[in-house]
Design an enzyme around this catalytic site. Structure first.
Site, PDB file in Angstrom:
ATOM      1  CB  VAL A 156       1.346   8.047  -5.559  1.00 42.57           C
ATOM      2  CG1 VAL A 156       0.939   8.750  -4.280  1.00 42.57           C
ATOM      3  CG2 VAL A 156       1.823   9.037  -6.609  1.00 42.57           C
ATOM      4  CB  SER A 187      -2.953   7.288  -4.059  1.00 44.70           C
ATOM      5  OG  SER A 187      -2.291   6.594  -5.087  1.00 44.70           O
ATOM      6  CB  ALA A 188      -5.675   4.969  -8.134  1.00 46.65           C
ATOM      7  NE  ARG A 217       2.651  -1.055  -9.164  1.00 44.30           N
ATOM      8  CZ  ARG A 217       1.497  -0.402  -9.275  1.00 44.30           C
ATOM      9  NH1 ARG A 217       1.284   0.704  -8.579  1.00 44.30           N
ATOM     10  NH2 ARG A 217       0.541  -0.855 -10.063  1.00 44.30           N
ATOM     11  CG  ASP A 245      -1.006   4.985  -1.964  1.00 48.28           C
ATOM     12  OD1 ASP A 245      -1.705   4.716  -0.960  1.00 48.28           O
ATOM     13  OD2 ASP A 245      -1.356   4.688  -3.127  1.00 48.28           O
ATOM     14  CG  HIS A 260      -0.938   0.241  -3.766  1.00 47.49           C
ATOM     15  ND1 HIS A 260       0.020  -0.564  -4.315  1.00 47.49           N
ATOM     16  CD2 HIS A 260      -1.439   0.968  -4.800  1.00 47.49           C
ATOM     17  CE1 HIS A 260       0.106  -0.358  -5.614  1.00 47.49           C
ATOM     18  NE2 HIS A 260      -0.786   0.581  -5.931  1.00 47.49           N
ATOM     19  CD  GLU A 286       2.227  -1.970  -2.033  1.00 49.14           C
ATOM     20  OE1 GLU A 286       1.163  -2.380  -2.535  1.00 49.14           O
ATOM     21  OE2 GLU A 286       2.801  -0.944  -2.399  1.00 49.14           O
TER      22      GLU A 286
END
Ligand code: OXD
Length: 320
Positions: free
Chosen positions: A231, A283-284, A233, A257, A281, A262
């Site tokens: 999670v 998860s936050a 980079r 994630d 990307h 990307e």
């Protein structure tokens, strides 16, 4: 001291969110715009709020008055380039607001693997009612979680996983007292730590030291029953080695994630692996992310206005 800074935000903000900033600096002038509009708007800005993935380098030369860049993210990779590094402009990030959603995301991935949720979702879409053998339906209870990079996100993951009665181990540069960690390892003991883990979660910042850290030796050190979760980079991992480890069943699966490129290219073999869960990307991200990021910035802004030391400053040489 600048009591009335021009603040440029490369995102839209609601009136309620503007109030967080104005409560800290009532005379601040807040402008919001898109990256396309930023080359003009930035000319008058004292402070810039941008996402770590926004490329501000092409128009940075226009930022003649800029004193402070605040990343709305934890990662600052696109906000840190030689012109920023070599200037007195300070750089801060949003460290500290990611723990709750990211820890929930990591738990979700771990439980998806142990409870075979992707399989059941597939079966459901085909109207199939079928139980796998009991040995395929695992528990996370009592399993060992290894956290690589025990910062604020890692702490929250450790806390939540301890509450699930897991054994939590972690790698960290400084040996500190950690209430939710059963054993700490130094970075040079990484392989030993990995060999004990049922789940490996990477929460490292991307720096020169962590770039490509996970390669063949690291995956070979893991148990064949262990899951790898990233999670942080994508570049922390040598993706070809991860793919080999997954294809050869050197590891049991991966929750990703983040990936090297990307969005993940359509041709990547990772898309079609049954033992991989890919999330884009996020998860936050949660509905309260921007509130938290702006409230954190506002706390720092109050310190800035009062000429007090700021927190969450990035060491521009180290990159975190
Ligand atoms: C961040 C992220 O860096 O969400 O904040 O990736």
């Amino acid at each position: 001291m600048i009591a009335d800074p021009n603040i440029l935000i490369l995102n839209s903000v609601s009136d309620r969110q503007r109030e967080f900033i104005l409560a800290a600096a009532p005379q601040a002038r807040i402008t919001t715009c898109t990256v396309a509009e930023a080359p003009e708007k930035i000319r008058e800005s004292d402070i810039l709020l941008a996402w770590g993935f926004q490329n501000i380098q092409p128009f940075y030369a226009n930022a003649k008055k800029l004193r402070w860049i605040h990343a709305l993210t934890a990662g600052v990779e696109f906000l840190l380039f030689p012109e920023v590094q070599d200037s007195p402009v300070i750089l801060s990030n949003s460290k500290g607001i990611h723990g709750i959603p990211m820890a929930e995301h990591v738990l979700g991935l771990m439980i998806s693997f142990t409870r075979c949720l992707p399989l059941f979702h597939k079966q459901q879409s085909e109207h199939i009612w079928k139980r796998p053998p009991a040995e395929e339906l695992q528990e996370i209870n009592g399993k060992t979680l290894a956290i690589v990079g025990l910062g604020s996100i890692g702490h929250e993951i450790a806390k939540k996983c301890k509450a699930m009665d897991m054994r939590v181990i972690a790698a960290k540069r400084e040996m500190t007292q950690e209430p939710f960690v059963d054993r700490l390892y130094r970075p040079e003991q990484l392989l030993e730590m990995l060999s004990e883990a049922d789940f490996v979660v990477v929460t490292l910042p991307l720096t020169d030291a962590t770039n490509g850290l996970f390669g063949r030796d690291q995956f070979n050190a893991m148990k064949s029953s262990a899951y790898f979760i990233n999670v942080s980079r994508g570049s922390v991992v040598q993706e070809n080695e991860l793919i080999t480890a997954l294809q050869s069943k050197q590891i049991a699966g991966a929750g990703l994630d983040v990936v090297f490129e990307e969005p993940l290219p359509a041709a990547s073999p990772l898309w079609d692996m049954p033992n991989v869960i890919i999330t884009p990307h996020m998860s936050a991200i949660s509905p309260v992310y921007l509130d938290r990021a702006l409230q954190l910035f506002a706390k720092n802004l109050a310190l800035y206005i009062n000429e007090q030391p700021l927190f969450n400053l990035i060491d521009k040489a180290k990159g975190y």
